[in-house]
Design a protein around this motif. Structure first.
Motif, PDB file in Angstrom:
ATOM      1  N   SER A  54       0.899  -0.958  -0.003  1.00  0.00           N
ATOM      2  CA  SER A  54       0.274   0.050   0.200  1.00  0.00           C
ATOM      3  C   SER A  54       1.348   1.365  -0.253  1.00  0.00           C
ATOM      4  CB  SER A  54      -0.778  -0.126   1.422  1.00  0.00           C
ATOM      5  OG  SER A  54      -1.415  -0.823   1.349  1.00  0.00           O
ATOM      6  N   GLU A  55       2.276   1.732   0.895  1.00  0.00           N
ATOM      7  CA  GLU A  55       3.522   2.361   0.684  1.00  0.00           C
ATOM      8  C   GLU A  55       3.663   2.390  -0.209  1.00  0.00           C
ATOM      9  OE1 GLU A  55       5.479   1.812   4.299  1.00  0.00           O
ATOM     10  OE2 GLU A  55       4.309   2.178   5.882  1.00  0.00           O
ATOM     11  N   GLN A  56       4.216   1.510  -1.116  1.00  0.00           N
ATOM     12  CA  GLN A  56       4.361   2.040  -1.953  1.00  0.00           C
ATOM     13  C   GLN A  56       3.636   1.847  -3.629  1.00  0.00           C
ATOM     14  OE1 GLN A  56       8.301   1.035  -3.820  1.00  0.00           O
ATOM     15  NE2 GLN A  56       8.430   0.846  -1.743  1.00  0.00           N
ATOM     16  N   ALA A  77       0.833   3.941  -3.024  1.00  0.00           N
ATOM     17  CA  ALA A  77       1.041   5.689  -2.849  1.00  0.00           C
ATOM     18  C   ALA A  77       2.215   6.032  -3.062  1.00  0.00           C
ATOM     19  CB  ALA A  77       0.314   5.836  -1.189  1.00  0.00           C
ATOM     20  N   MET A  78       2.999   5.454  -3.011  1.00  0.00           N
ATOM     21  CA  MET A  78       4.278   6.945  -3.155  1.00  0.00           C
ATOM     22  C   MET A  78       4.093   6.530  -4.641  1.00  0.00           C
ATOM     23  SD  MET A  78       8.605   5.709  -2.350  1.00  0.00           S
ATOM     24  CE  MET A  78       9.191   4.347  -3.904  1.00  0.00           C
ATOM     25  N   CYS A  79       4.084   5.646  -5.684  1.00  0.00           N
ATOM     26  CA  CYS A  79       4.194   4.966  -6.663  1.00  0.00           C
ATOM     27  C   CYS A  79       3.019   6.489  -7.725  1.00  0.00           C
ATOM     28  CB  CYS A  79       3.911   4.074  -7.688  1.00  0.00           C
ATOM     29  SG  CYS A  79       5.592   2.284  -7.172  1.00  0.00           S
ATOM     30  N   ASN A  80       2.415   5.928  -7.306  1.00  0.00           N
ATOM     31  CA  ASN A  80       0.343   7.133  -7.928  1.00  0.00           C
ATOM     32  C   ASN A  80       0.832   8.917  -7.304  1.00  0.00           C
ATOM     33  OD1 ASN A  80      -0.951   4.751  -8.231  1.00  0.00           O
ATOM     34  ND2 ASN A  80      -2.085   5.142  -6.259  1.00  0.00           N
ATOM     35  N   GLY A  81       2.276   9.163  -6.231  1.00  0.00           N
ATOM     36  CA  GLY A  81       2.305  10.294  -6.689  1.00  0.00           C
ATOM     37  C   GLY A  81       2.921  10.675  -7.378  1.00  0.00           C
ATOM     38  N   ILE A  82       4.029   9.678  -7.683  1.00  0.00           N
ATOM     39  CA  ILE A  82       5.241   9.838  -8.774  1.00  0.00           C
ATOM     40  C   ILE A  82       5.072   9.958 -10.570  1.00  0.00           C
ATOM     41  CG2 ILE A  82       6.788   9.142 -10.267  1.00  0.00           C
ATOM     42  CD1 ILE A  82       8.252   7.612  -6.898  1.00  0.00           C
ATOM     43  N   GLN A 128       2.446  13.176 -10.394  1.00  0.00           N
ATOM     44  CA  GLN A 128       3.590  14.324 -10.707  1.00  0.00           C
ATOM     45  C   GLN A 128       4.182  14.919 -12.489  1.00  0.00           C
ATOM     46  OE1 GLN A 128       7.324  14.130  -8.104  1.00  0.00           O
ATOM     47  NE2 GLN A 128       8.419  15.745  -9.134  1.00  0.00           N
ATOM     48  N   ASP A 151      13.858  16.815 -12.043  1.00  0.00           N
ATOM     49  CA  ASP A 151      13.139  15.529 -12.176  1.00  0.00           C
ATOM     50  C   ASP A 151      13.582  14.239 -12.059  1.00  0.00           C
ATOM     51  OD1 ASP A 151      10.833  13.756 -11.238  1.00  0.00           O
ATOM     52  OD2 ASP A 151       9.696  14.592 -12.727  1.00  0.00           O
TER      53      ASP A 151
END
Length: 166
Positions: free
Chosen positions: A63-65, A67-72, A75, A150
């Motif tokens: 889930s954390e990964q 969320a991190m990938c979704n943020g990336i 962006q 980036d």
């Protein structure tokens, strides 16, 4: 009569001692069997608990990964939208941009960031194509800072309906 009572008393005590002795001999086996059963039950319980805990941790990590990938990805999507809007602005206001000739990929140094243009197979180099390449060269001022700042982006590409790859 006393002899009979004494014999019966001694015989019963002997039988009780024999049963007790036999049970004492079986006691280590019973204790070992009980310990084995206890070990099996506790190891099964521990295995279930560890498996459940591992599954919970994996779900949390995934889930954390995600969320991190979704943020990336959000962006990157925002940067791609900025590039598309910049390209649209350049094409819409082509008279405001002077531009420059861009080298072909084989005329640039490998590993060094540089703008370059390539034509699709079968596309002839004409004055209109050269003018469009000069127009596209202005996108370097938008693309370069986005790519350099980036760490996720490695390159920025643009393809046109006229067969230019930038």
């Amino acid at each position: 009569m006393l002899f009979i009572i004494l014999t019966v008393g001694l015989l019963s005590q002997f039988l009780i001692a024999l049963v007790a002795y036999t049970e004492l001999l079986n006691l280590p086996k019973y204790a070992m069997d009980a310990n084995i059963q206890l070990g099996v039950n506790s190891s099964e319980g521990s295995k279930r608990a560890l498996r459940s805990q591992a599954e919970d941790y994996l779900v949390k990590i995934v889930s954390e990964q995600a969320a991190m990938c979704n943020g990336i990805l959000r962006q990157v999507a925002a940067e791609v939208r900025a590039m598309a809007l910049g390209a649209e602005m350049v094409y819409t206001n082509r008279g405001n941009f002077r531009g420059r000739d861009l080298p072909r990929p084989d005329r640039t140094e490998n590993g060094v960031y540089a703008s370059k243009a390539m034509l699709a197979p079968g596309v002839e180099r004409t004055k209109a194509i050269d003018d469009e390449i000069r127009l596209i060269s202005n996108l370097e001022y938008l693309f370069a800072p986005l790519v350099r700042n980036d760490p996720v982006l490695d390159n920025a590409y643009l393809g046109t309906p006229t067969g230019i790859s930038y």
